[in-house]
Design a protein around this motif. Structure first.
Motif, PDB file in Angstrom:
ATOM      1  N   ASN A  31     -53.215  97.831  33.281  1.00 60.11           N
ATOM      2  CA  ASN A  31     -51.847  98.263  33.031  1.00 60.11           C
ATOM      3  C   ASN A  31     -51.538  99.495  33.885  1.00 60.11           C
ATOM      4  N   THR A  51     -48.072 102.264  37.145  1.00 61.21           N
ATOM      5  CA  THR A  51     -48.205 101.208  36.150  1.00 61.21           C
ATOM      6  C   THR A  51     -48.218  99.847  36.831  1.00 61.21           C
ATOM      7  N   SER A 100     -51.850  99.276  26.621  1.00 60.66           N
ATOM      8  CA  SER A 100     -50.729 100.210  26.572  1.00 60.66           C
ATOM      9  C   SER A 100     -51.238 101.655  26.603  1.00 60.66           C
ATOM     10  N   THR A 102     -49.612 105.915  26.592  1.00 61.02           N
ATOM     11  CA  THR A 102     -48.456 106.797  26.507  1.00 61.02           C
ATOM     12  C   THR A 102     -48.377 107.693  27.735  1.00 61.02           C
TER      13      THR A 102
END
Length: 125
Positions: A31, A51, A100, A102
């Motif tokens: 990712n 990303t 995922s 942050t």
């Protein structure tokens, strides 16, 4: 999963270097991927991150001089470094997060699950 960084070396101030980070042991794209650096006596800091969708993040100190990119087909992360300064001297690490993450996780590196061993970049004045 292994990350292997390469391309570090010695360069004069104002010069350029290109770093690569090859990812092995994984058949699909990570990712987020990023470059971090740690200078002697200093904390690790984010240099740049990207990303899977192509969004990028740079530290203020390298904006306009460094460019991060990735080639998912080759499972490789790149960092093009131009106009290098002595303060860019550090060990550069590549890192990756398969899931995922942050913005905090990217900024601090704590959200990255895999790390390479690092490659030394030395910029002489």
């Amino acid at each position: 999963v292994q990350l292997q960084a390469s391309g570090g070396g010695l360069v004069q101030a104002g010069g350029s270097l290109s770093l690569s980070c090859a990812v092995s042991g994984r058949t699909f794209s990570m990712n987020a991927m990023g470059w971090y650096r740690q200078a002697p006596g200093k904390q690790r800091e984010l240099v740049a991150a990207i990303t899977n969708g192509g969004s990028t993040k740079y530290s203020d100190s390298v904006k306009g001089r460094f460019t991060i990119s990735r080639d998912n087909a080759k499972n490789t992360l790149y960092l093009e470094m131009n106009s290098l300064k002595p303060e860019d001297t550090a060990v550069y690490y590549c890192a990756a997060a398969p899931g995922s993450i942050t913005d905090w996780g990217i900024s601090t590196g704590y959200g990255m699950d895999y790390w390479g061993k690092g490659t030394l970049v030395t910029v002489s004045s």
